[in-house]
Enzyme design. Structure first.
Site, mmCIF file in Angstrom:
data_model
loop_
_atom_site.group_PDB
_atom_site.id
_atom_site.type_symbol
_atom_site.label_atom_id
_atom_site.label_comp_id
_atom_site.label_asym_id
_atom_site.label_seq_id
_atom_site.Cartn_x
_atom_site.Cartn_y
_atom_site.Cartn_z
ATOM 1 N N HIS A 427 24.381 12.706 18.592
ATOM 2 C CA HIS A 427 24.312 14.165 18.531
ATOM 3 C C HIS A 427 23.280 14.631 17.513
ATOM 4 C CE1 HIS A 427 25.542 18.115 16.909
ATOM 5 N NE2 HIS A 427 25.653 18.402 18.193
ATOM 6 N N ARG A 517 -2.196 -7.779 15.849
ATOM 7 C CA ARG A 517 -1.944 -8.892 14.922
ATOM 8 C C ARG A 517 -0.516 -9.398 15.077
ATOM 9 N NH1 ARG A 517 -3.545 -4.598 11.815
ATOM 10 N NH2 ARG A 517 -5.712 -4.552 11.100
ATOM 11 N N CYS A 758 -13.626 -5.699 15.109
ATOM 12 C CA CYS A 758 -12.265 -5.281 14.779
ATOM 13 C C CYS A 758 -12.013 -5.293 13.270
ATOM 14 C CB CYS A 758 -11.233 -6.160 15.485
ATOM 15 S SG CYS A 758 -11.279 -7.882 14.963
#
Length: 803
Positions: A427, A517, A758
């Protein structure tokens, strides 16, 4: 006239169009019973007492005028006045007698239902308001439900209580907030076969991820016993995700699962108390296992996908659903007991991305499940009982054991909500999402560890784990309008390691993941060294061995634990970006990092310079780690083949020599990951000068290169990345490093191979991003927090170059 009126409608007579007649819940149950039972979805049969019956009762008792006197001029913000008037309204309805013809119709229908299910039938008596479960308002938990009802008199009594529950404090307040007229609304009652989940399990599922709005998953929560505990947040439930696109292609795998505490379960009382249900403590064995097996999870996912498709087709647009399920402990069947449109995440249509981030770091006082992704600060108000709600001030942070619909008037003015109990579909979680405030639920001990009336900061911006900090911490909100953002020709990809952030991060403009990774998953979810799992007998510390036993106690063998956890972590990232490419780097810990994993010190050795030591490809084919690498490969095979996430590209880090590359690829092929088979691509990190010098030779063995600017800088300049004293000399922008990168890009292009970068450089330095565009790199992979800024820079650079 009334004698001839029929106030009963069976589920097979109802459709979703019948909301004005029988309310949202009953209309939906009827729709599903008619349309989806043929598709194999189990719906308990039953009938509705129509909203006309409610009006008939009040007409016959002349109750309307009294109701007007009770409710007109109501001040909904005066909690005491609201409670008094609501009580009066309920008394008026409860005192109104049922006309005899209505009583007779209800009892006749009840006897008919017994003919289908047997004389011992017990039923659930559920309210269904005529404005309930609409696409724009949830009305979740606003009216009452009565369970396990047996016998005619008990049934009639429950029906009367259901009608009266239209005027609970919370229902009145909610209707005023939503702009509904009390006197135009009516209540229908659903009477259906009781699913005996008290003897098994129940819960809630959504056909999207409730935190991020990511629509490609089914999110299932469950706990033992009756469903009320999950809905209200009295328990921390188990959680499961199933990926819809791969499920529909025929793959049958749970994407990800989290074991909840499930400390209590709600069961039926034995008749010696006035309360029909009560909670009992679950056994340790129940807590330590999932309340659903994989087959059940996949059955529920199938139900959710079919229900969503059905309602989307009827609506003519995507219609994510909020669905309640229950498993009957007597017949072992999974039933759907309610389905309604999801009303919060699906309403968010804007293209403005808000990213919250803390500017200070601190240790949290308590942690729990994060709901939403915002941060808020304020005064903590610990509320133990309803009477204290009147002292709550706007902007305070509500801290409670759990919340119920009665608390909604103050939840509306809270800046954040923190509860001891509950999962992400309870809730408190549903209402906080609806209100757009952060909540941390299932903290266990928030009401004891947080100081009453003290300033705190609630952060839901750090992944699935929500954190509460002492004091008011500084934080940033970054808003970006994505509607007009173009995509550059240079592919902008993401660096990501934390599966918990994957669904949210997928909404950033991106061309996939350039670096996923494994290390975060191994550290945070697996926690143990793979070799310690394979050879626990070599771990000579009894306490460490016991910790390993505890981690793996639910698995046939410790290797299965590693494979499941790693595949679910990587699978979550791959699913978040599916079908875009996700480049997963095989593990690249250094010896000192591996040694910190549980049991790791027995398998690692001290190296003077781990940065250029026993790491990457050299480990994979060395007897000291080859068995560990085999587990990594089995996990990746599971991701690609069992889970169906064929968008995963594998990448080998720190591969020093061409011969080493050959041996690693041979090893992978023997382990079922053969390059080219089933579309498998394998990349290599281009981070050692030899990778650049021999790029033509490496190109024969790999499908692409990903430049690791951190290691390439280290080895080009001869600077140890870990050395604080040499930090000034570590600079990716050095002309020598840039020349290495240029040669790598040119070499990859010459060989027709993909080439991306990267490393950290383009995230940190705008000029490096410009340089990469100028030399024609295929992609750059960025940290999520720098994607928007760098994308705009790349677009400007491409325009300048006329690309």
């Amino acid at each position: 006239m009334s004698e001839q009126a029929n106030y009963i409608r069976w589920f097979n007579e109802l459709t979703i169009e019948d909301v004005p007649l029988v309310g949202g819940k009953n209309a939906s149950l009827g729709e599903m019973y008619r349309e989806l039972t043929p598709q194999g979805i189990q719906i308990p049969n039953g009938f509705a007492v129509t909203a006309e019956a409610y009006r008939y009762v009040l007409d016959q008792a002349n109750g309307w005028q009294a109701l007007h006197q009770a409710l007109d001029d109501l001040n909904p913000n005066d909690v005491t006045d609201l409670a008094n008037r609501a009580r009066k309204a309920r008394e008026i309805i409860y005192a109104a007698p049922f006309p005899k013809d209505l009583e007779q119709q209800i009892i006749t229908a009840f006897n008919q239902l017994k003919q289908q299910y047997g004389d011992d039938l017990s039923v659930a008596v559920r309210s269904s308001a005529t404005a309930e479960d609409l696409p724009t308002a949830s009305f979740a938990g606003q009216q009452d439900t009565y369970l396990n009802i047996r016998g005619d008199q008990a049934l009639l009594e429950s029906c009367k209580r259901c009608f009266a529950s239209l005027f609970t404090d919370r229902a009145i307040h909610y209707r005023i907030d939503q702009g509904f007229d009390h006197f135009k609304l009516a209540l229908s009652i659903g009477i259906m076969k009781m699913v005996r989940s008290d003897l098994d399990a129940s819960g809630v599922m959504f056909s999207l991820d409730t935190e991020s709005g990511f629509t490609d998953v089914v999110f299932i929560t469950g706990a033992y016993g009756l469903g009320e505990n999950v809905v209200q947040g009295a328990v921390d439930p188990d959680e499961f995700y199933v990926h819809k696109p791969t499920f529909e292609q025929g793959h049958r795998a749970v994407l990800r699962r989290t074991l909840g505490a499930k400390k209590i379960k709600m069961v039926y009382s034995d008749g010696r108390t006035r309360e029909p249900t009560h909670n009992i403590v679950t056994s340790l064995e129940e807590r330590n296992r999932y309340c659903l097996n994989d087959a059940d999870v996949l059955t529920l996912a199938d139900y959710a996908i079919k229900i969503e498709k059905h309602y989307s087709a009827k609506a003519g647009q995507a219609r994510p659903m909020d669905i309640e399920w229950a498993k009957d402990g007597l017949d072992g069947t999974l039933y759907i007991v309610q389905a309604r449109p999801e009303t919060v995440v699906s309403q968010l249509r804007g293209m403005v991305l808000e990213q919250y981030s803390l500017k200070q770091s601190a240790a949290p006082i308590v942690i729990g499940h994060a709901v939403g992704s915002k941060i808020a600060g304020g005064n903590a108000r610990i509320i133990d009982k309803l009477e204290q709600l009147s002292s709550f001030k706007a902007g305070d942070i509500l801290v409670a054991d759990m919340t119920t619909p009665d608390w909604e008037p103050v939840m509306k003015i809270a800046s954040a909500i923190v509860t001891n109990r509950g999962g992400r579909t309870c809730h408190a979680a549903i209402i906080s999402r609806e209100l757009g405030v952060p909540a941390v639920v299932g903290c266990d001990n928030a009401t004891t560890l947080i100081q009453h009336d003290s300033p705190v900061t609630v952060s839901c911006a750090e992944g699935d784990v929500g954190k509460v900090y002492a004091g008011l911490l500084d934080f940033d909100i970054q808003s970006t309008d994505l509607s007009g953002l173009q995509q550059p020709k240079t592919h902008i990809m993401l660096n990501i390691g934390n599966p918990e952030l994957a669904f949210k991060t997928s909404f950033l403009p991106n061309a996939g993941v350039g670096l996923a990774r494994m290390e975060f998953i191994i550290t945070e979810y697996i926690k143990a060294h793979p070799m310690a799992l394979i050879h626990p007998e070599k771990v000579q510390d009894a306490a460490e061995r016991e910790q390993l036993n505890q981690l793996t106690r639910h698995y046939a063998n410790p290797e299965d634990y590693f494979i499941e956890k790693l595949s679910e972590g990587v699978g979550t990232i791959a699913a978040a970006f599916y079908p875009k490419p996700v480049v997963v780097r095989m593990s690249d810990f250094k010896t000192n990092e591996y040694a910190t994993l549980l049991g790791g010190s027995w398998f690692e050795f001290d190296e003077a310079n781990p940065m250029i030591g026993f790491r990457g490809a050299s480990r994979y084919i060395h007897p000291a780690y080859a068995e560990g690498f085999a587990l990594e490969c089995r996990a990746m095979k599971r991701v690609r083949e069992d889970m169906g996430l064929s968008n995963v590209i594998l990448m080998i880090p720190f591969c020093r020599r061409v011969e080493e590359a050959r041996r690693v690829l041979d090893s992978m092929a023997q382990l079922g990951l053969k390059r080219g088979e089933q579309g498998l691509e394998i990349y290599v990190m281009c981070e050692i000068p030899n990778n650049v010098i021999q790029i033509d030779a490496f190109s024969e063995h790999f499908d692409g290169f990903s430049i690791g600017s951190n290691d390439l800088t280290q080895l080009t300049l001869g600077v140890d990345r870990d050395s604080a004293i040499l930090a000034e000399d570590f600079d990716e922008r050095d002309p020598g490093v840039k020349e290495m990168i240029r040669l790598a890009v040119a070499g990859a292009r010459r060989n027709g191979k993909h080439c991306g970068l990267c490393g950290q450089a383009p995230s940190d330095y705008p000029e490096m991003a410009e340089f990469l565009v100028e030399i024609g790199i295929d992609s750059m992979s960025l940290n999520p927090d720098s994607v928007l800024k760098t994308t705009q820079l790349v677009l400007a650079t491409e325009r300048r170059l006329g690309k």
